[in-house]
Each structure stands twice: as structure tokens, then as C-alpha cells.
Design a protein around this motif. Structure first.
Motif, PDB file in Angstrom:
ATOM      1  N   UNK A 122      -9.283 -51.690   8.686  1.00  0.00           N
ATOM      2  CA  UNK A 122      -9.268 -51.514   7.231  1.00  0.00           C
ATOM      3  C   UNK A 122      -8.274 -50.435   6.833  1.00  0.00           C
ATOM      4  N   UNK A 123      -8.328 -49.286   7.545  1.00  0.00           N
ATOM      5  CA  UNK A 123      -7.379 -48.197   7.231  1.00  0.00           C
ATOM      6  C   UNK A 123      -5.936 -48.668   7.441  1.00  0.00           C
ATOM      7  N   UNK A 124      -5.654 -49.330   8.560  1.00  0.00           N
ATOM      8  CA  UNK A 124      -4.286 -49.781   8.833  1.00  0.00           C
ATOM      9  C   UNK A 124      -3.814 -50.805   7.799  1.00  0.00           C
ATOM     10  N   UNK A 125      -4.723 -51.703   7.382  1.00  0.00           N
ATOM     11  CA  UNK A 125      -4.343 -52.727   6.403  1.00  0.00           C
ATOM     12  C   UNK A 125      -4.022 -52.098   5.053  1.00  0.00           C
ATOM     13  N   UNK A 126      -4.867 -51.145   4.612  1.00  0.00           N
ATOM     14  CA  UNK A 126      -4.634 -50.501   3.319  1.00  0.00           C
ATOM     15  C   UNK A 126      -3.363 -49.663   3.331  1.00  0.00           C
ATOM     16  N   UNK A 167      -2.458 -43.633   1.284  1.00  0.00           N
ATOM     17  CA  UNK A 167      -1.482 -42.960   2.113  1.00  0.00           C
ATOM     18  C   UNK A 167      -1.967 -42.822   3.544  1.00  0.00           C
ATOM     19  N   UNK A 168      -1.054 -42.518   4.474  1.00  0.00           N
ATOM     20  CA  UNK A 168      -1.464 -42.360   5.883  1.00  0.00           C
ATOM     21  C   UNK A 168      -2.455 -41.223   6.106  1.00  0.00           C
ATOM     22  N   UNK A 169      -2.422 -40.225   5.216  1.00  0.00           N
ATOM     23  CA  UNK A 169      -3.313 -39.072   5.400  1.00  0.00           C
ATOM     24  C   UNK A 169      -4.685 -39.261   4.746  1.00  0.00           C
ATOM     25  N   UNK A 170      -4.859 -40.337   4.018  1.00  0.00           N
ATOM     26  CA  UNK A 170      -6.147 -40.572   3.345  1.00  0.00           C
ATOM     27  C   UNK A 170      -7.221 -40.927   4.372  1.00  0.00           C
ATOM     28  N   UNK A 171      -8.371 -40.280   4.246  1.00  0.00           N
ATOM     29  CA  UNK A 171      -9.481 -40.541   5.175  1.00  0.00           C
ATOM     30  C   UNK A 171     -10.517 -41.435   4.503  1.00  0.00           C
ATOM     31  N   UNK A 172     -10.877 -42.506   5.172  1.00  0.00           N
ATOM     32  CA  UNK A 172     -11.916 -43.400   4.658  1.00  0.00           C
ATOM     33  C   UNK A 172     -13.295 -43.012   5.156  1.00  0.00           C
ATOM     34  N   UNK A 173     -13.341 -42.109   6.126  1.00  0.00           N
ATOM     35  CA  UNK A 173     -14.617 -41.688   6.710  1.00  0.00           C
ATOM     36  C   UNK A 173     -14.998 -40.291   6.214  1.00  0.00           C
ATOM     37  N   UNK A 174     -16.280 -39.963   6.399  1.00  0.00           N
ATOM     38  CA  UNK A 174     -16.805 -38.625   6.145  1.00  0.00           C
ATOM     39  C   UNK A 174     -16.613 -38.203   4.695  1.00  0.00           C
ATOM     40  N   UNK A 175     -16.994 -39.067   3.783  1.00  0.00           N
ATOM     41  CA  UNK A 175     -17.020 -38.730   2.361  1.00  0.00           C
ATOM     42  C   UNK A 175     -18.096 -39.580   1.683  1.00  0.00           C
ATOM     43  N   UNK A 176     -18.345 -39.293   0.404  1.00  0.00           N
ATOM     44  CA  UNK A 176     -19.413 -40.000  -0.315  1.00  0.00           C
ATOM     45  C   UNK A 176     -19.084 -41.480  -0.494  1.00  0.00           C
ATOM     46  N   UNK A 177     -17.781 -41.819  -0.596  1.00  0.00           N
ATOM     47  CA  UNK A 177     -17.403 -43.223  -0.748  1.00  0.00           C
ATOM     48  C   UNK A 177     -17.795 -44.053   0.463  1.00  0.00           C
ATOM     49  N   UNK A 178     -17.625 -43.489   1.665  1.00  0.00           N
ATOM     50  CA  UNK A 178     -18.018 -44.206   2.882  1.00  0.00           C
ATOM     51  C   UNK A 178     -19.530 -44.418   2.917  1.00  0.00           C
ATOM     52  N   UNK A 179     -20.286 -43.386   2.498  1.00  0.00           N
ATOM     53  CA  UNK A 179     -21.745 -43.517   2.464  1.00  0.00           C
ATOM     54  C   UNK A 179     -22.153 -44.617   1.492  1.00  0.00           C
ATOM     55  N   UNK A 180     -21.512 -44.633   0.310  1.00  0.00           N
ATOM     56  CA  UNK A 180     -21.839 -45.651  -0.697  1.00  0.00           C
ATOM     57  C   UNK A 180     -21.546 -47.061  -0.181  1.00  0.00           C
ATOM     58  N   UNK A 181     -20.384 -47.242   0.441  1.00  0.00           N
ATOM     59  CA  UNK A 181     -19.998 -48.557   0.953  1.00  0.00           C
ATOM     60  C   UNK A 181     -20.999 -49.068   1.994  1.00  0.00           C
TER      61      UNK A 181
END
Length: 291
Positions: free
Chosen positions: A133-137, A144-158
Motif C-alpha cells: 500500500x505504501x509503495x503504491x501510494x 511522499x516517501x517520508x509519510x508514515x502509514x503506521x503508528x498514528x490514529x489513521x492506522x488505528x481507524x482503518x
């Protein structure tokens, strides 16, 4: 009269195992949690004799309001998203015929065939910086390459929406399956377009299923611990994580009980409000008839 008394006795005998089960596994532990919240802690991770209000004073920590607010709004958003997705899903499945209905129902319950932990770790792999998912986005220039999809409230919500969605679809489907869809067709024949008939005829017709779905999602979301612990990090902590820290790390059982008591009240108060609203709706036709 003897027949009536015998019938009541049989009803009590049939209900007695459920009452014992609720008393032993629900009411008694809840009372113990509230009682331990008023006991002083001891050095062995338990509680000492006597009673104190210091635990309640210790709950007034500056970090708790943020975590409590995050717990409430993540649970509310999870519930809203699950209902928004579950209502059209339940509608479509209920309109299907024969084997297709069975196939889609099977797809809804299919996630339950795997472990809850496995599903969460699967999301952790997908959202990892090296995950698909990160590589596709990044490839699509969405993030951006530095954006983290893990360890935040958005990941918990998803992950919470993914895991709790079947709990919303099933009760809504059960209500939709009993709904008379000829009422929707009649509304359309009388001039209502599809969205109007869906909102003004179908939704009120399955409101009990929607209320059940709200409770089935909101209550476990409010007490979530594993999901924020694995994919949330410090910025996605919820009240369940703090309870676990107080028990296993700080070994302060009264403090954990105080937080658990607060969480219990946060669950019970909405349920009581929903029950009052249901009783008012049941009483409404009687008043209208009397008027």
C-alpha cells in the motif's frame, strides 16, 4: 391459576442459567472493578485494606483528557463509517436471491475464520514502509516517501473499521431480510425517487438493526487495546492501552480499575440512553391511539 403459576415457574427455571451467568461473569466483576478503584494499592501489584479516594484524584492526569478524547472520537468515527458502509451492504445482500445471497454472507463472515491478531498483523505488513500500500501510494504520488502509514490514529481507524464492519453488516442485514421491500416500490410508485424511498421508508424500517449495529461496533471500539497497541504507537494510544500499562507495567491495580470503571460508565450511559429512546418509541403509538 395453578397453570399460570406453573408457566411462570418454568419461565424462571429457563431464565435462571442466564441470570446466574450474567451475575457471575458480568455484574460481579463490574462491582469488583468499581470497589477496587476505591482501595489503596500495595507494593505487590494488588490492593491493600482500607478505602481511599486517592485513586480517583490520580486519574486527573494531564495526559488522560487527550487519550480519552482520542478514544471517544476514534470509536465514534469507526461506528459512523461502519454504519455508512453496512447499511447499503445489508440492503444489497437482502435484495439478492438464492446462492448469491449465501455467497455474499459468506464473504462477510469470512474474516472470522482467521485469528483477530493475524488480521491486525496483516494490516501492519500492508501499511509498513516496505508494504504494497505504501509503495503504491508513493508510486502514484498520493503521499511522499517520508509519510508514515503506521503508528498514528489513521492506522488505528482503518484497522478498526476493517475488523468491526462485519459486526455492523450482520444485524443490519438481519433487519433488512425481514423488511417488506414492496413498501419501497410503493413509495416509488407514489412519486418518491430511489434515494427518498431509501431514506424515508427503508431506513426507518430497519432502525432496530441499525441501533444494534451501533452498539455492536461502538462498545468493542471503545475498549480496543490490541489494535492501537500494534498499529497505533504513542500517537494512537487509547484508554485500553493505559489500563494495560497500569496493570502490567506500573502494577497499580486500583488505578487500572478506576480507568476501567470510567470506561464502563462510558459504555453503560449510551446504552441506557438508547434503551430510553427505544421505550419512548414503543410508547408513542399508545399515546397517539389514546389521543
Amino acid at each position: 391459576m395453578a397453570k399460570v403459576n406453573s408457566k411462570k415457574t418454568n419461565e424462571w427455571l429457563l431464565t435462571l442459567p442466564s441470570l446466574v451467568w450474567l451475575f457471575v461473569l458480568f455484574l460481579l466483576p463490574t462491582v469488583m472493578i468499581f470497589a477496587i478503584a476505591f482501595k489503596p494499592p500495595d507494593m505487590y501489584g494488588g490492593f491493600a485494606s482500607g478505602w481511599t479516594l486517592n485513586t480517583l484524584k490520580d486519574l486527573a492526569q494531564p495526559s488522560y483528557p487527550i487519550i480519552i478524547w482520542r478514544t471517544i472520537y476514534l470509536s465514534l468515527i469507526t461506528t459512523i463509517l461502519c454504519i455508512l458502509l453496512a447499511v447499503p451492504a445489508g440492503y444489497c445482500i437482502a435484495r439478492l436471491k438464492g446462492k448469491w445471497r449465501q455467497i455474499f454472507l459468506l464473504l462477510v463472515v469470512l474474516p472470522f475464520w482467521t485469528s483477530f491478531l493475524v488480521r491486525i498483523f496483516a494490516w501492519k505488513v500492508l501499511l509498513h514502509p516496505d508494504g504494497i500500500i505504501k509503495k503504491s501510494l508513493v508510486f502514484l504520488h498520493v503521499i511522499g516517501p517520508d509519510t508514515s502509514l503506521l503508528y498514528n490514529a489513521g492506522a488505528v481507524l482503518l484497522v478498526m473499521v476493517n475488523n468491526f464492519l462485519p459486526f455492523a453488516i450482520l444485524p443490519i442485514y438481519a433487519a433488512a431480510a425481514k423488511f417488506d421491500f414492496r413498501l419501497v416500490e410503493a413509495a416509488q410508485d407514489l412519486g418518491a425517487h430511489r434515494f427518498q424511498s431509501f431514506m424515508k421508508v427503508f431506513i426507518p424500517g430497519i432502525w432496530r438493526g441499525i441501533v444494534t449495529a451501533i452498539l455492536m461496533v461502538f462498545i468493542p471500539a471503545l475498549g480496543s487495546y490490541i489494535i492501537p497497541d500494534i498499529v497505533g504507537g504513542t500517537s494512537g494510544e487509547m484508554i485500553g492501552n493505559k489500563i494495560a500499562q497500569r496493570v502490567f507495567t506500573d502494577r497499580n491495580l486500583p488505578h487500572a480499575s478506576g480507568l476501567s470503571a470510567f470506561l464502563t460508565l462510558a459504555v453503560l450511559v449510551p446504552m441506557i440512553i438508547v434503551l430510553i429512546m427505544q421505550n419512548r418509541k414503543k410508547a408513542a403509538p399508545i399515546f397517539e391511539e389514546e389521543a
